[in-house]
Motif scaffolding. Structure first.
Motif, short mmCIF file in Angstrom:
data_model
loop_
_atom_site.label_atom_id
_atom_site.label_comp_id
_atom_site.label_asym_id
_atom_site.label_seq_id
_atom_site.Cartn_x
_atom_site.Cartn_y
_atom_site.Cartn_z
N VAL A 12 0.85 -1.18 0.00
CA VAL A 12 0.00 0.00 0.00
C VAL A 12 0.89 1.24 0.00
O VAL A 12 2.01 1.22 0.52
N GLN A 13 0.40 2.32 -0.58
CA GLN A 13 1.15 3.56 -0.62
C GLN A 13 1.05 4.30 0.72
O GLN A 13 0.07 4.10 1.46
N LEU A 18 -5.20 -0.50 5.16
CA LEU A 18 -5.33 -1.94 5.03
C LEU A 18 -6.10 -2.47 6.23
O LEU A 18 -6.06 -1.87 7.31
N ARG A 19 -6.77 -3.58 6.04
CA ARG A 19 -7.47 -4.24 7.14
C ARG A 19 -6.99 -5.69 7.23
O ARG A 19 -7.12 -6.44 6.27
N MET A 82 -5.95 -0.46 9.68
CA MET A 82 -4.76 0.39 9.67
C MET A 82 -4.97 1.52 8.68
O MET A 82 -5.13 1.28 7.47
N ASN A 83 -4.99 2.74 9.18
CA ASN A 83 -5.15 3.93 8.35
C ASN A 83 -3.90 4.80 8.43
O ASN A 83 -3.07 4.64 9.32
N SER A 84 -3.80 5.72 7.49
CA SER A 84 -2.66 6.65 7.46
C SER A 84 -1.34 5.91 7.60
O SER A 84 -0.46 6.28 8.39
N LEU A 85 -1.19 4.88 6.82
CA LEU A 85 0.00 4.03 6.93
C LEU A 85 1.26 4.78 6.53
O LEU A 85 1.24 5.63 5.63
N VAL A 119 4.57 -0.74 3.11
CA VAL A 119 4.10 0.62 2.83
C VAL A 119 5.20 1.33 2.04
O VAL A 119 6.27 1.64 2.57
N SER A 120 4.92 1.57 0.77
CA SER A 120 5.94 2.14 -0.10
C SER A 120 5.29 2.79 -1.30
O SER A 120 4.24 2.34 -1.78
#
Length: 121
Positions: A12-13, A18-19, A82-85, A119-120
């Motif tokens: 994910v960016q 993600l959950r 999970m938010n604002s990763l 996260v990238s």
């Protein structure tokens, strides 16, 4: 035999969501605390969040306000929204549960196999 199986990891960016889901299966009498831990390359496994059977939660300072742990006792499941990763959230995430099996008087900790969160951009 009790098993924990996680799902929901992926790439994910930064700023995305993600959950993660984790279900416990087997001959289970009761489940006490459930939670999530993570391990980044070269680092020790660390607590992310836990939730008791009654719904009391505990979070690592690094994820407070961004992650939310929840559970469904009827399904023997625990979730991690999970938010604002951030890139520093990149790790293998492990589900953990303190379980008493049917026919047993003892409580034991069980772990899932882990799911990769990257996260990238």
């Amino acid at each position: 035999q009790v098993q924990l199986v996680e799902s929901g990891g992926g790439l994910v960016q930064p700023g995305g969501s993600l959950r993660l889901s984790c279900g416990a299966s087997g001959v289970i009498f009761s489940i006490n605390t459930m939670g999530w831990y993570r391990q980044a390359p070269g680092k020790e496994r660390e607590l992310v969040a836990t939730i008791t059977r009654g719904g009391s939660t505990n979070y690592a300072d690094s994820v407070k306000g961004r992650f939310t742990v929840s559970r469904d006792n009827a399904k023997n499941a625990v979730y991690l929204q999970m938010n604002s990763l951030k890139p520093e959230d990149t790790a293998v995430y492990f589900c953990n549960a303190n379980i008493r099996s049917s026919g047993s008087i003892s409580w034991n900790d069980y772990w899932g196999q882990g799911t990769q969160v990257t996260v990238s951009s």
